[in-house]
Design an enzyme around this catalytic site. Structure first.
Site, PDB file in Angstrom:
ATOM      1  N   TYR A 185       8.803  63.461  42.290  1.00  0.00           N
ATOM      2  CA  TYR A 185       9.129  64.235  43.502  1.00  0.00           C
ATOM      3  C   TYR A 185       8.101  63.947  44.595  1.00  0.00           C
ATOM      4  O   TYR A 185       8.453  63.605  45.733  1.00  0.00           O
ATOM      5  CB  TYR A 185       9.120  65.710  43.102  1.00  0.00           C
ATOM      6  CG  TYR A 185       9.271  66.725  44.190  1.00  0.00           C
ATOM      7  CD1 TYR A 185      10.426  66.807  44.960  1.00  0.00           C
ATOM      8  CD2 TYR A 185       8.254  67.661  44.428  1.00  0.00           C
ATOM      9  CE1 TYR A 185      10.563  67.789  45.940  1.00  0.00           C
ATOM     10  CE2 TYR A 185       8.384  68.638  45.399  1.00  0.00           C
ATOM     11  CZ  TYR A 185       9.533  68.695  46.151  1.00  0.00           C
ATOM     12  OH  TYR A 185       9.673  69.674  47.118  1.00  0.00           O
ATOM     13  N   THR A 215       2.846  73.980  52.823  1.00  0.00           N
ATOM     14  CA  THR A 215       2.273  74.381  51.553  1.00  0.00           C
ATOM     15  C   THR A 215       3.304  75.206  50.753  1.00  0.00           C
ATOM     16  O   THR A 215       4.471  75.241  51.128  1.00  0.00           O
ATOM     17  CB  THR A 215       0.977  75.173  51.831  1.00  0.00           C
ATOM     18  OG1 THR A 215       0.380  75.473  50.602  1.00  0.00           O
ATOM     19  CG2 THR A 215       1.262  76.447  52.595  1.00  0.00           C
ATOM     20  N   TRP A 256      -0.835  83.465  32.940  1.00  0.00           N
ATOM     21  CA  TRP A 256      -1.450  82.225  32.428  1.00  0.00           C
ATOM     22  C   TRP A 256      -2.697  81.857  33.231  1.00  0.00           C
ATOM     23  O   TRP A 256      -2.720  82.030  34.443  1.00  0.00           O
ATOM     24  CB  TRP A 256      -0.461  81.064  32.509  1.00  0.00           C
ATOM     25  CG  TRP A 256       0.615  81.138  31.464  1.00  0.00           C
ATOM     26  CD1 TRP A 256       0.975  82.232  30.738  1.00  0.00           C
ATOM     27  CD2 TRP A 256       1.476  80.066  31.048  1.00  0.00           C
ATOM     28  NE1 TRP A 256       2.007  81.930  29.901  1.00  0.00           N
ATOM     29  CE2 TRP A 256       2.344  80.603  30.059  1.00  0.00           C
ATOM     30  CE3 TRP A 256       1.614  78.739  31.406  1.00  0.00           C
ATOM     31  CZ2 TRP A 256       3.310  79.841  29.427  1.00  0.00           C
ATOM     32  CZ3 TRP A 256       2.587  77.971  30.780  1.00  0.00           C
ATOM     33  CH2 TRP A 256       3.420  78.516  29.793  1.00  0.00           C
TER      34      TRP A 256
HETATM   35  N1  LIG Z   1      10.455  76.027  48.351  1.00  0.00           N
HETATM   36  C1  LIG Z   1       9.194  75.717  48.639  1.00  0.00           C
HETATM   37  O1  LIG Z   1       8.223  76.411  48.271  1.00  0.00           O
HETATM   38  C2  LIG Z   1       8.905  74.493  49.475  1.00  0.00           C
HETATM   39  C3  LIG Z   1       7.588  74.244  49.852  1.00  0.00           C
HETATM   40  C4  LIG Z   1       7.319  73.125  50.604  1.00  0.00           C
HETATM   41  C5  LIG Z   1       8.335  72.260  50.964  1.00  0.00           C
HETATM   42  N2  LIG Z   1       9.600  72.502  50.577  1.00  0.00           N
HETATM   43  C6  LIG Z   1      10.631  71.547  50.980  1.00  0.00           C
HETATM   44  O2  LIG Z   1      11.624  72.218  51.732  1.00  0.00           O
HETATM   45  C7  LIG Z   1      12.898  71.631  51.498  1.00  0.00           C
HETATM   46  C8  LIG Z   1      13.883  72.718  51.111  1.00  0.00           C
HETATM   47  O3  LIG Z   1      13.433  73.384  49.932  1.00  0.00           O
HETATM   48  P1  LIG Z   1      14.210  74.683  49.423  1.00  0.00           P
HETATM   49  O4  LIG Z   1      13.293  75.375  48.496  1.00  0.00           O
HETATM   50  O5  LIG Z   1      14.778  75.400  50.614  1.00  0.00           O
HETATM   51  O6  LIG Z   1      15.401  73.999  48.591  1.00  0.00           O
HETATM   52  P2  LIG Z   1      16.747  74.663  48.003  1.00  0.00           P
HETATM   53  O7  LIG Z   1      16.771  76.123  48.228  1.00  0.00           O
HETATM   54  O8  LIG Z   1      16.898  74.148  46.622  1.00  0.00           O
HETATM   55  O9  LIG Z   1      17.903  74.032  48.934  1.00  0.00           O
HETATM   56  C9  LIG Z   1      18.247  72.695  48.794  1.00  0.00           C
HETATM   57  C10 LIG Z   1      19.158  72.323  49.952  1.00  0.00           C
HETATM   58  O10 LIG Z   1      19.400  70.910  49.886  1.00  0.00           O
HETATM   59  C11 LIG Z   1      20.792  70.692  50.063  1.00  0.00           C
HETATM   60  N3  LIG Z   1      21.193  69.484  49.338  1.00  0.00           N
HETATM   61  C12 LIG Z   1      20.900  69.144  48.053  1.00  0.00           C
HETATM   62  N4  LIG Z   1      21.497  67.966  47.731  1.00  0.00           N
HETATM   63  C13 LIG Z   1      22.174  67.570  48.851  1.00  0.00           C
HETATM   64  C14 LIG Z   1      22.992  66.450  49.157  1.00  0.00           C
HETATM   65  N5  LIG Z   1      23.234  65.488  48.257  1.00  0.00           N
HETATM   66  N6  LIG Z   1      23.524  66.369  50.399  1.00  0.00           N
HETATM   67  C15 LIG Z   1      23.303  67.335  51.325  1.00  0.00           C
HETATM   68  N7  LIG Z   1      22.529  68.409  51.105  1.00  0.00           N
HETATM   69  C16 LIG Z   1      21.977  68.523  49.870  1.00  0.00           C
HETATM   70  C17 LIG Z   1      21.481  71.925  49.505  1.00  0.00           C
HETATM   71  O11 LIG Z   1      22.752  72.015  50.126  1.00  0.00           O
HETATM   72  P3  LIG Z   1      24.054  72.656  49.381  1.00  0.00           P
HETATM   73  O12 LIG Z   1      23.656  74.045  48.972  1.00  0.00           O
HETATM   74  O13 LIG Z   1      25.112  72.641  50.415  1.00  0.00           O
HETATM   75  O14 LIG Z   1      24.345  71.774  48.176  1.00  0.00           O
HETATM   76  C18 LIG Z   1      20.504  73.015  49.930  1.00  0.00           C
HETATM   77  O15 LIG Z   1      20.830  73.444  51.253  1.00  0.00           O
HETATM   78  C19 LIG Z   1      12.703  70.560  50.439  1.00  0.00           C
HETATM   79  O16 LIG Z   1      12.588  69.332  51.102  1.00  0.00           O
HETATM   80  C20 LIG Z   1      11.365  70.900  49.806  1.00  0.00           C
HETATM   81  O17 LIG Z   1      10.693  69.755  49.374  1.00  0.00           O
HETATM   82  C21 LIG Z   1       9.918  73.607  49.853  1.00  0.00           C
END
Ligand SMILES: NC(=O)c1ccc[n+]([C@@H]2O[C@H](COP(=O)([O-])OP(=O)(O)OC[C@H]3O[C@@H](n4cnc5c(N)ncnc54)[C@H](OP(=O)(O)O)[C@@H]3O)[C@@H](O)[C@H]2O)c1
Length: 312
Positions: A132, A160, A198
């Site tokens: 990842y 972060t 943990w």
């Molecule tokens: N969560 C964290 O703590 C965090 C921290 C730092 C950075 N990030 C980054 O922020 C971003 C979003 O994270 P999140 O936690 O919001 O993720 P998430 O809740 O799992 O949401 C994933 C999103 O990606 C879309 N997606 C997945 N496969 C796809 C595809 N093939 N085509 C089009 N859309 C697709 C999904 O759309 P559908 O629902 O329509 O399938 C959904 O809207 C990621 O890049 C992650 O690396 C997250």
């Protein structure tokens, strides 16, 4: 300056919903069923049709350590391919600005703290999240290369750890805040006297409230492309002990915290240097830890906890 709409990719996700909520003007947010980012020609066709003034790429295949360890292939291939397609299609169509939402997992596992943007390539990412982290790291190289050869405008942002309402509480996808909130809530309901955590509680994390992150990302995306990388940080290291104590307070769990030092506590320290984003965009996280945890817990009670009005 282009006048098209803002395009939010991943708009149905945890971060994406907040991006949509705070988006100040017209925006598009196609679900994966409408625009599959794994399909380059579909990306190119969509971008040509809508000609967005700015794209926020917040889609991905994302989860906790467990999901990463079980799906190394999908983590590497899908996150790399989605980002590659978005960037390549944007360059082909000539879009002015793509903001890539990256992750703290791009940094070397032993990066110096506070970690600056310059340290991305100083060592290998942590093994458990290597596919990842390495995929997301490569997207910076791709964005920058497309910028230099074809003039693609980009901003690459490394947020972060995010937490807040709408977070993932299911085991496979949850990170430290939702996992601990859920366990503290369950322990209180069950009348348990102890909550086992943990590690020894000394590990630190840089926890950013998702609404603060969304507002910062929108400001960055709606301005001109910077063609650089920026951390998005709370600028504060929170120890797991401090976090666990705040969670006990917020959930009204009155039992004791027990530290299981036979179990891994994860990386010893995490903290990003947010100076660059503060100087360039004035970004400062506004929400304190306890306030952010209360908002997250209230959302959990309303949407996920046993007896919640909305399930899932
Ligand atoms: N969560 C964290 O703590 C965090 C921290 C730092 C950075 N990030 C980054 O922020 C971003 C979003 O994270 P999140 O936690 O919001 O993720 P998430 O809740 O799992 O949401 C994933 C999103 O990606 C879309 N997606 C997945 N496969 C796809 C595809 N093939 N085509 C089009 N859309 C697709 C999904 O759309 P559908 O629902 O329509 O399938 C959904 O809207 C990621 O890049 C992650 O690396 C997250």
């Amino acid at each position: 300056m282009s006048t098209g709409p803002l395009l939010i990719l991943g708009g149905s996700g945890f971060l994406g919903k907040h991006l949509q909520h705070y988006s100040p003007g017209e925006h598009l947010a196609p679900r994966s069923g409408e625009l599959n980012l794994l399909d380059l020609s579909a990306c190119e066709a969509y971008f040509s049709q809508h000609r967005p003034a700015s794209v926020i790429h917040a889609a991905g295949f994302v989860g906790g350590i467990g999901l990463n360890k079980e799906n190394p292939g999908r983590m590497a291939v899908e996150n790399l391919r989605m980002g590659l397609n978005v960037l390549e299609a944007a360059a082909r169509v000539g879009l002015p600005h793509v903001l890539v939402v990256s992750t703290v997992c791009v940094y070397p596992k032993d990066a110096s703290i506070p970690t600056s943007e310059a340290s991305m390539w100083e060592g290998a990412p942590a093994e458990d999240t290597m596919p990842y982290g390495a995929a997301k790291r490569m997207l910076h190289t791709v964005a920058d290369a497309l910028h230099r050869q074809y003039g693609l405008g980009y901003t690459y942002v490394i947020p972060t750890n995010l937490y807040g309402p709408g977070d993932h509480f299911e085991e496979a996808k949850s990170h430290v805040v939702p996992a601990l909130l859920k366990r503290a809530d369950e322990s209180r309901r069950a009348g348990l006297k102890e909550l086992v955590v943990w590690g020894d509680g000394t590990q630190t994390r840089d926890l950013l409230y998702v609404e603060d992150a969304a507002k910062g990302l929108l400001k960055m995306a709606l301005g001109p492309a910077t063609n650089e990388a920026y951390n998005l940080s709370s600028n504060r290291e929170t120890s797991v002990r401090e976090l666990a104590e705040a969670i006990c307070k917020v959930t009204d769990f009155a039992g004791e915290l027990v530290w299981d030092t036979t179990k891994p506590g994860g990386a010893p320290r995490r903290g990003l240097d947010g100076t660059k984003a503060k100087e360039r965009f004035g970004f400062v996280a506004e929400t304190g830890l306890e306030e952010g945890l209360r908002q997250t817990y209230n959302w959990y009670l309303d949407n996920v906890a046993p007896g919640a009005a909305v399930s899932g």
